[in-house]
Design a protein around this motif. Structure first.
Motif, short mmCIF file in Angstrom:
data_model
loop_
_atom_site.label_atom_id
_atom_site.label_comp_id
_atom_site.label_asym_id
_atom_site.label_seq_id
_atom_site.Cartn_x
_atom_site.Cartn_y
_atom_site.Cartn_z
N GLU A 8 40.02 45.77 39.56
CA GLU A 8 38.89 46.75 39.79
C GLU A 8 38.88 46.75 41.40
O GLU A 8 38.88 47.98 41.81
CB GLU A 8 37.74 46.23 39.16
N LEU A 9 38.93 45.61 41.93
CA LEU A 9 38.67 45.81 43.41
C LEU A 9 39.69 46.29 43.94
O LEU A 9 39.73 46.95 45.15
CB LEU A 9 38.61 44.22 43.94
N GLU A 10 41.14 46.01 43.67
CA GLU A 10 42.43 46.77 44.13
C GLU A 10 42.17 48.34 43.99
O GLU A 10 42.67 48.73 44.88
CB GLU A 10 43.63 46.10 43.28
N ALA A 11 41.55 48.81 42.87
CA ALA A 11 41.47 50.21 42.72
C ALA A 11 40.44 50.74 43.66
O ALA A 11 40.90 51.77 44.01
CB ALA A 11 40.97 50.44 41.14
N VAL A 12 39.41 50.24 44.06
CA VAL A 12 38.49 50.67 45.10
C VAL A 12 39.11 50.70 46.46
O VAL A 12 39.04 51.82 46.98
CB VAL A 12 37.31 49.71 45.00
N ILE A 13 39.82 49.51 46.56
CA ILE A 13 40.56 49.46 47.96
C ILE A 13 41.58 50.68 48.00
O ILE A 13 41.66 51.35 49.18
CB ILE A 13 41.01 48.13 48.35
#
Ligand SMILES: N=c1c2ncn([C@@H]3O[C@H](COP(=O)(O)OP(=O)(O)OP(=O)(O)O)[C@@H](O)[C@H]3O)c2ncn1[C@@H]1O[C@H](COP(=O)(O)O)[C@@H](O)[C@H]1O
Length: 110
Positions: A8-13
């Motif tokens: 999920e954090l990868e997608a936000v970044i």
């Protein structure tokens, strides 16, 4: 407690990289470029070491989270995905672990 996965954090970044937002710290890092991202990653790694060495430092989790975020920004900048890291880790599972995994269905049959 709410949780955020690395995916999920990868997608936000990735979204910040593709669609820069004013005031976004991630966008600030991408705009500054690779050297800035590397500098911040090194600083955060040092802060993890300092916190881990100090038993009374309450910030170890916070520092590890900062490092994880910075490593994910570095990965996005250099085109490395969480899936690739997971695949690399999976390829290192040793013979004894692989044997244990193979044995699991047999145990279930019993
Ligand atoms: N996990 C983080 C995260 N961890 C740390 N930081 C930021 O990292 C900065 C670190 O502070 P420092 O004092 O080390 O650095 P600074 O003095 O602000 O700036 P420099 O030293 O880099 O010039 C802070 O501004 C924090 O807000 C983060 N910023 C964002 N995220 C995640 O990324 C998402 C997108 O954030 P934005 O890009 O800001 O929208 C957020 O929803 C979070 O999930």
């Amino acid at each position: 407690m709410a949780k955020q996965s690395l995916h999920e954090l990868e997608a936000v970044i990735a979204d910040r990289k593709a669609n820069p937002i004013q005031g976004s710290y991630t966008d600030y890092l991408f705009t500054k470029g690779l050297d800035k991202i590397l500098k911040k990653t090194g600083e955060e790694a040092t802060e993890v070491i300092v916190a881990a060495k100090n038993d009374s430092d309450p910030d170890l989790i916070l520092e590890i989270a900062d490092l994880a975020y910075n490593v994910l920004v570095l990965m996005a900048e250099r085109g490395v995905s969480v899936d690739q890291i997971q695949a690399e880790l999976a390829s290192r599972i040793g013979p004894s672990d692989a044997k244990k995994l193979k044995e699991r269905p047999a145990i279930k049959k019993l």
